[in-house]
Design a protein around this motif. Sequence first.
Motif, PDB file in Angstrom:
ATOM      1  N   ASN A   1      48.125  46.138  58.634  1.00 14.27           N
ATOM      2  CA  ASN A   1      47.008  46.061  57.698  1.00 14.27           C
ATOM      3  C   ASN A   1      46.325  44.710  57.862  1.00 14.27           C
ATOM      4  OD1 ASN A   1      45.217  46.615  55.618  1.00 14.27           O
ATOM      5  ND2 ASN A   1      46.610  45.947  54.008  1.00 14.27           N
ATOM      6  N   HIS A   2      45.069  44.748  58.296  1.00 13.46           N
ATOM      7  CA  HIS A   2      44.269  43.531  58.460  1.00 13.46           C
ATOM      8  C   HIS A   2      42.964  43.705  57.683  1.00 13.46           C
ATOM      9  CE1 HIS A   2      46.117  41.859  62.436  1.00 13.46           C
ATOM     10  NE2 HIS A   2      47.031  42.403  61.657  1.00 13.46           N
ATOM     11  N   HIS A   3      42.611  42.716  56.905  1.00 13.68           N
ATOM     12  CA  HIS A   3      41.279  42.699  56.294  1.00 13.68           C
ATOM     13  C   HIS A   3      40.940  41.279  55.880  1.00 13.68           C
ATOM     14  CE1 HIS A   3      42.831  42.306  52.149  1.00 13.68           C
ATOM     15  NE2 HIS A   3      43.688  43.275  52.419  1.00 13.68           N
ATOM     16  N   GLY A   4      39.652  41.033  55.707  1.00  9.12           N
ATOM     17  CA  GLY A   4      39.200  39.719  55.286  1.00  9.12           C
ATOM     18  C   GLY A   4      39.402  39.504  53.801  1.00  9.12           C
ATOM     19  N   GLY A   5      39.114  38.293  53.367  1.00 10.52           N
ATOM     20  CA  GLY A   5      39.289  37.962  51.966  1.00 10.52           C
ATOM     21  C   GLY A   5      38.217  38.570  51.088  1.00 10.52           C
ATOM     22  N   TYR A   6      38.590  38.941  49.869  1.00  3.55           N
ATOM     23  CA  TYR A   6      37.632  39.501  48.916  1.00  3.55           C
ATOM     24  C   TYR A   6      37.213  38.475  47.869  1.00  3.55           C
ATOM     25  CZ  TYR A   6      42.029  40.184  46.367  1.00  3.55           C
ATOM     26  OH  TYR A   6      43.254  39.993  45.774  1.00  3.55           O
ATOM     27  N   ILE A   7      37.707  37.235  47.989  1.00  8.51           N
ATOM     28  CA  ILE A   7      37.260  36.139  47.127  1.00  8.51           C
ATOM     29  C   ILE A   7      36.482  35.156  47.995  1.00  8.51           C
ATOM     30  CG2 ILE A   7      37.962  34.252  45.614  1.00  8.51           C
ATOM     31  CD1 ILE A   7      40.444  35.819  44.904  1.00  8.51           C
ATOM     32  N   ASP A   8      35.181  35.057  47.757  1.00  9.46           N
ATOM     33  CA  ASP A   8      34.322  34.179  48.543  1.00  9.46           C
ATOM     34  C   ASP A   8      34.609  32.722  48.205  1.00  9.46           C
ATOM     35  OD1 ASP A   8      33.079  36.418  49.643  1.00  9.46           O
ATOM     36  OD2 ASP A   8      31.546  36.485  48.070  1.00  9.46           O
ATOM     37  N   ASN A   9      34.835  31.927  49.243  1.00  8.85           N
ATOM     38  CA  ASN A   9      35.149  30.509  49.068  1.00  8.85           C
ATOM     39  C   ASN A   9      33.973  29.663  49.533  1.00  8.85           C
ATOM     40  OD1 ASN A   9      36.371  28.024  48.755  1.00  8.85           O
ATOM     41  ND2 ASN A   9      37.681  28.222  50.560  1.00  8.85           N
ATOM     42  N   ASP A  10      33.471  28.826  48.636  1.00  9.50           N
ATOM     43  CA  ASP A  10      32.337  27.966  48.967  1.00  9.50           C
ATOM     44  C   ASP A  10      32.721  26.816  49.884  1.00  9.50           C
ATOM     45  OD1 ASP A  10      30.798  29.542  47.273  1.00  9.50           O
ATOM     46  OD2 ASP A  10      31.115  28.234  45.543  1.00  9.50           O
ATOM     47  N   PHE A  11      34.031  26.548  50.032  1.00  5.94           N
ATOM     48  CA  PHE A  11      34.461  25.363  50.764  1.00  5.94           C
ATOM     49  C   PHE A  11      35.307  25.690  51.993  1.00  5.94           C
ATOM     50  CE2 PHE A  11      33.428  21.461  48.353  1.00  5.94           C
ATOM     51  CZ  PHE A  11      32.796  22.042  47.271  1.00  5.94           C
ATOM     52  N   GLY A  12      35.305  26.931  52.427  1.00  7.04           N
ATOM     53  CA  GLY A  12      36.106  27.264  53.593  1.00  7.04           C
ATOM     54  C   GLY A  12      36.379  28.746  53.671  1.00  7.04           C
ATOM     55  N   PRO A  13      37.470  29.118  54.348  1.00  7.71           N
ATOM     56  CA  PRO A  13      37.782  30.542  54.528  1.00  7.71           C
ATOM     57  C   PRO A  13      37.985  31.248  53.194  1.00  7.71           C
ATOM     58  CG  PRO A  13      39.114  29.166  55.990  1.00  7.71           C
ATOM     59  CD  PRO A  13      38.442  28.244  55.041  1.00  7.71           C
ATOM     60  N   ASP A  14      37.598  32.520  53.155  1.00  8.12           N
ATOM     61  CA  ASP A  14      37.750  33.325  51.948  1.00  8.12           C
ATOM     62  C   ASP A  14      39.225  33.613  51.670  1.00  8.12           C
ATOM     63  OD1 ASP A  14      35.017  33.346  51.789  1.00  8.12           O
ATOM     64  OD2 ASP A  14      34.785  35.316  52.729  1.00  8.12           O
TER      65      ASP A  14
ATOM     66  N   PRO B   1      35.047  36.061  39.020  1.00 13.52           N
ATOM     67  CA  PRO B   1      36.435  35.906  39.476  1.00 13.52           C
ATOM     68  C   PRO B   1      36.607  36.075  40.983  1.00 13.52           C
ATOM     69  CG  PRO B   1      36.142  38.030  38.413  1.00 13.52           C
ATOM     70  CD  PRO B   1      34.872  37.251  38.173  1.00 13.52           C
ATOM     71  N   PHE B   2      35.565  36.545  41.668  1.00 11.09           N
ATOM     72  CA  PHE B   2      35.680  36.772  43.111  1.00 11.09           C
ATOM     73  C   PHE B   2      34.860  35.787  43.926  1.00 11.09           C
ATOM     74  CE2 PHE B   2      36.415  40.931  41.040  1.00 11.09           C
ATOM     75  CZ  PHE B   2      37.760  41.024  41.331  1.00 11.09           C
ATOM     76  N   THR B   3      34.573  34.648  43.313  1.00 10.19           N
ATOM     77  CA  THR B   3      34.045  33.491  44.040  1.00 10.19           C
ATOM     78  C   THR B   3      34.835  32.271  43.587  1.00 10.19           C
ATOM     79  OG1 THR B   3      32.351  32.964  42.377  1.00 10.19           O
ATOM     80  CG2 THR B   3      31.715  34.479  44.156  1.00 10.19           C
ATOM     81  N   GLY B   4      34.966  31.279  44.456  1.00 11.52           N
ATOM     82  CA  GLY B   4      35.719  30.092  44.111  1.00 11.52           C
ATOM     83  C   GLY B   4      35.375  28.939  45.024  1.00 11.52           C
ATOM     84  N   SER B   5      35.949  27.789  44.713  1.00  8.85           N
ATOM     85  CA  SER B   5      35.746  26.575  45.496  1.00  8.85           C
ATOM     86  C   SER B   5      37.106  25.953  45.763  1.00  8.85           C
ATOM     87  CB  SER B   5      34.846  25.588  44.737  1.00  8.85           C
ATOM     88  OG  SER B   5      33.591  26.155  44.450  1.00  8.85           O
ATOM     89  N   TYR B   6      37.685  26.288  46.922  1.00  9.05           N
ATOM     90  CA  TYR B   6      39.025  25.831  47.287  1.00  9.05           C
ATOM     91  C   TYR B   6      38.908  24.867  48.474  1.00  9.05           C
ATOM     92  CZ  TYR B   6      39.791  30.430  45.103  1.00  9.05           C
ATOM     93  OH  TYR B   6      39.761  31.534  44.286  1.00  9.05           O
TER      94      TYR B   6
END
Length: 671
Positions: free
Chosen positions: A139-152, A234-239
């Motif tokens: 099972n491969h998929h991308g992140g569903y939480i968008d990160n403003d500072f790098g990978p999701d 809840p599905f966007t963040g800054s990490y």
Amino acid sequence: MGRQDVTALAGQVPSLQVNQYSPTVTVFNVRGVSQNDFADSQEAPIAFYNDEVYIGALGAISGQTFDLDRIEILRGPQGTLFGRNATGGLVQIVTAKPTRQLEGFATVTVGSHGQIATEGAISGPLTDSIRARLSVTSNHHGGYIDNDFGPDRGGARFYGGRFQIEADVGSSGKLSVKLEGLRNDRERSAGAYSHVSTGVTSDGLGFALASNEDFWGTCAGCDATGYKDADGDPFTGSYNYDARFNRKYWSANVRYEQDFGDVNFVSITNYQDLKKTYSEDADISPNSIFIYTTDQDLYQMSQEFRISGDSDKFNWVAGAYGLKIRTDNIYNANLLDSFGINEVYGGRQTTESLAVFGQGEYFLMDEISLVLGARYSWDWKKFDFTHTEFYADGSAPSVFQFNPATNPALAKQKFDNYSYKIQVNLHPTDDALVYFGVNRGTKSGGFGVQAFQPINPNTIPFDEEILTNYEAGFKVSLFDKKVNLNGSVFYYDYQNYQAFSIVGLSQFVGNKPAEVVGAELELQVRPTRGLFLSGFLTKLNTQVKDIVLPSGRMVDRVMPQAPSLSLGGMVRYEFPVGPGALSMQTDWKYDSSQYFSTFNAPIDREPSRVVGNVRVAYATDDDHWEVAAFVNNVTDREYRVYNLDLSSTFGFSQQTFARPRWFGGSVKYNF
């Protein structure tokens, strides 16, 4: 259901909640009973089994549900037969076994966020007496939480495989060998949190801040560090820290079965090995405040022997079980850039266990049978724990040690106790069962893991818990088995419930009295060919007593993840179309409000919710091909599956939301 996600079970089974906020921890809750401590060394009171083998590590559960024959869920204490830590019940997956004919399947699934998942197996004879089965999944998929500072965040990079071989031994023996491996490769699934700024009540409990509320004097709507989530999505963040999850798990299992006349003998030998690392941006912000990491190296060995027999009047089973678990754990709470301290702690916990058990059902007459069962268990646990607090100014670190040399009466614990089952079964007809009885289960004590000094050694160990269940119910089939109706009522007398709480940033497990009163109802109807309807209802009233809040006030609280009312149901209709059949199904579940902690903090309260899924599939008459499309979380409902209240220290809470609406389709080929 067409899914591998173990959380899908919660939509089909009364009184079941599943918390899998990260692949590193899977927590089952049955009738309000669970263990919410996320320390890697803990075991849960809802046992997880794979083909009769106990899986002790919470981090080893995710990913095992591929190429299955079925899943079994037992509610209430299961101490007499399954035994270890089945205080509240158990979940067992039963894998598909090698076949005497060549067969197999292959499935490819594509879905939201670039998901590509596979599942497949090939099975058949190697000789007249030897069979094998190879199963794989990914099972491969991308992140569903968008990160403003790098990978999701929230992505998956998972692989799994299983090889089984069976051999006939003589005329009545069978030897089975199974190897299984799971791999999560640098997943960005760790710390998929959403930030919420919080204040603190007079009891030290967190509550969500309004956007214009300056509780900490940092800014309106900000946490104690001065950070505020920009959009509340809840599905966007800054990490700013690139969190990762790595896991390698493998197990080897040897099962031998032999009939000796009317007596059946079974031996099950198992070895498991788990290595995993986990790191998260614990402050959920672009600031370097709090980084949390864990490392675990675990092995588990077990041996079970069983003998059983049955006759017209008496069915019985008896056996012995041995287990050893050694887990090495290192935790790191890095706050050097914010508080000038770095907490490095952990060590080795060793568990050794022995048990003997037996259970029988005797038919007093055709309509009445009596079930009696008992198990006696011995557990020996040892904890070697070191906590080192480093300082940014370079001063000498503070070291705390807890081991059999420094604390001989606390760091070595022995627990021995008994489980039993007494039940009367009434069979007024062949299609009806009425039962009532008493069932007692136990879970041994252990050791908590505290993250910050000062540490009182007396607060590290916790005692065993005992759950006594008084239950009555019925199971009825009506109208030539077109209608199945099951119901039960139960009362749990829960002694020394192992209640988890977090005060500041330290984890504590303490023993508290608790009770649960509940009722369940299940209905399955097949009114006409191709149409299947099912539904269930659960009513729970839970209470944990003598909870001490951070303020010192003592209160009674409801148990975590125990909604007072749950309703669920599924409709499936299948009908012929051309050279095949089209099936349409949808399942929905309602949960009333619930809490994520025994403190019942305002921030830990999750409102009621309704969540549903839809699946449409077309299968050819020769059963070779199936094409399906699905939508999970159809209404795109935003709801939390986990929350950790860090309000008193940071003025925020770590909250994890269930995945948003997920579209997908699959193609399956059977041969």
